[in-house]
Design an enzyme around this catalytic site. Structure first.
Site, short mmCIF file in Angstrom:
data_model
loop_
_atom_site.label_atom_id
_atom_site.label_comp_id
_atom_site.label_asym_id
_atom_site.label_seq_id
_atom_site.Cartn_x
_atom_site.Cartn_y
_atom_site.Cartn_z
N GLU A 230 0.81 -1.23 0.00
CA GLU A 230 0.00 0.00 0.00
C GLU A 230 0.84 1.28 0.00
O GLU A 230 0.70 2.13 0.87
CB GLU A 230 -0.97 -0.02 1.20
CG GLU A 230 -1.94 -1.19 1.14
CD GLU A 230 -2.88 -1.25 2.34
OE1 GLU A 230 -2.80 -0.35 3.21
OE2 GLU A 230 -3.69 -2.19 2.41
N GLU A 338 -5.82 -10.80 -1.53
CA GLU A 338 -6.66 -10.60 -0.35
C GLU A 338 -8.15 -10.60 -0.73
O GLU A 338 -8.91 -9.74 -0.29
CB GLU A 338 -6.29 -9.29 0.36
CG GLU A 338 -4.82 -9.20 0.73
CD GLU A 338 -4.47 -7.92 1.47
OE1 GLU A 338 -5.38 -7.27 2.05
OE2 GLU A 338 -3.28 -7.54 1.48
#
Length: 432
Positions: A230, A338
């Site tokens: 991220e 994910e």
């Protein structure tokens, strides 16, 4: 009556009396055993519920955000059925054996109990939901804690599964000590150019040690690594997340992490940059440019991890696949790292409660089926699919963005297959 006759009658009477006494003793014993068993039943139920809730200390995560609010209510006195794994349904990882591995994120407490049986049947790849993040492994400088990470690695080995590592670098769940100077002051507050440069050097040295130590320990057990997580935020300056990492070291922290991972892991290690929202063209293009620049600098990036936290309304499957194809143009691998599918739209803060409509479940099933069909059609650029969980009784979406009941996975809270499971099964059988 003769003496012999009287003796015979007496003997028979004695035998009958003894039999009656024996029957009374057996009946009393059985009654007491039944009462004892019934008195122990509530304790057994409490133990089962505790197992389902999980051990928050073992998880090293925010359990309040990962379990439904109802998990903290007193146990019902009504008889309850413990979750059990259906053995008569197809194994997901076996269905996709010719396409790509199927994985799931777990906590250490899920290596025992009902969830572990579901994992053993349906996945052949594991990733730690929380216990391999920076603060879990190195909470203070030089203090490495391996217990929970080792537990997941050992469970995988015992059950012929592979492990992915998540994550070596992240802007959250990381010890504050990383970003403190030699005097314990916040590095980001420093204004002197020479001291700022010294702080950057110290930060990168700490990062280098962190990465090399972890990869060196697990290089024989783990080959797939989320190196950084991220780092893109289109709303921040330059489109880079304005984390302490970036403010202190620029993109050098990313390059340092990848190079350290390659040095410790060798050429067999597969190194990924992982992010969410990669289907968004603005975010995708900024990530693409970053990766392209790093590759031109010789930074060893092998692929992109697409988190794929989506919902039943969006984004489109085409936008997800388009992003993968774009990164494949750079010669990079793609992973779905994910995957889950919320039953709520992104801006919806309502709560359906425990009883979900068949319409919602069917819509989720349709979306999952479409998604996995597309994954199979693009398996030449996609090398794995990992769910962020395995069953609806354990998901971070029970607490994000608000506390409510969510149902983003293929198995319901009783560990039974949902319509979404059967849609994925059908997608595995389609002739391409």
């Amino acid at each position: 009556m003769s003496k012999l006759g009287r003796w015979a009658v007496t003997s028979v009477a004695t035998a009958v009396a003894a039999s009656v006494v024996l029957l009374l003793i057996v009946s009393y014993t059985e009654s007491r055993n039944k009462q004892a068993a019934e008195s122990q039943a509530p304790g057994t139920l409490e133990e089962g519920l505790a197992e389902l809730r999980g051990n928050s200390e073992a998880s090293n995560g925010n359990s309040s955000a990962e379990f439904p609010a109802s998990a903290n209510k007193p146990a019902s006195t009504e008889p309850q059925v413990q979750p059990s794994v259906r053995r008569d349904i197809p194994s997901l990882h076996e269905l996709f054996e010719e396409d790509f591995p199927i994985g799931a994120a777990i906590e250490p407490n899920q290596t025992n109990g009902p969830s572990s049986e579901l994992l053993k049947k349906h996945v052949n790849w594991l990733v730690a939901e929380n216990v391999m993040k920076p603060d879990a492994i190195q909470p203070s400088e030089g203090q490495f804690i391996w217990t929970n990470a080792d537990r997941i690695v050992e469970f995988a080995k015992e059950n012929n599964m592979q492990v992915r590592f998540h994550t070596l670098v992240w802007h959250t769940q990381v010890g504050a000590w990383f970003f403190q100077d030699a005097e314990g002051k916040p590095m980001v507050d420093e204004t002197d150019p020479k001291r700022r440069e010294a702080n950057k050097k110290l930060l990168l040295e700490r990062l280098y040690t962190h990465v090399r130590t972890i990869v060196g320990r697990y290089k024989d057990e783990i080959t797939s690594w989320d190196v950084v997580n991220e780092v893109i935020e289109p709303g921040d300056p330059d489109g880079m997340r304005a984390s302490e990492w970036y403010k202190i070291a620029g993109t050098d922290y990313i390059a340092t992490a990848f190079r350290a991972a390659r040095e410790a892991g060798g050429p067999e290690a597969k190194l990924y940059i992982n992010d969410y929202g990669t289907d968004n063209p603005v975010k995708r293009d900024r990530l693409f440019q970053l990766v392209k620049d790093l590759l031109e600098q010789g930074v060893p990036i092998d692929g992109v991890g697409h988190q794929t936290h989506i919902d039943i309304y969006g984004p489109s499957v085409d936008s997800i696949i388009t992003s993968m194809r774009k990164f494949a143009e750079l010669g990079l691998d793609n992973l779905v790292t994910e995957l889950d599918m919320s039953i709520y739209a992104w801006n919806d803060r309502s709560d359906y409660g425990q009883e979900l409509s068949q319409e919602i479940l069917n819509l989720q099933a349709e979306r999952y089926g479409e998604l996995f069909k597309a994954f199979r059609q693009n398996k030449d650029i996609l090398s794995g699919v990992v769910f962020w969980g395995i069953v609806d009784d354990h998901t971070w979406l029970h607490g994000f963005p608000v506390a409510r009941t969510n149902a983003p996975l293929l198995f319901d809270q009783q560990h039974q297959p949902k319509p979404a499971f059967w849609a994925v099964v059908e997608a595995a059988k389609i002739e391409l």
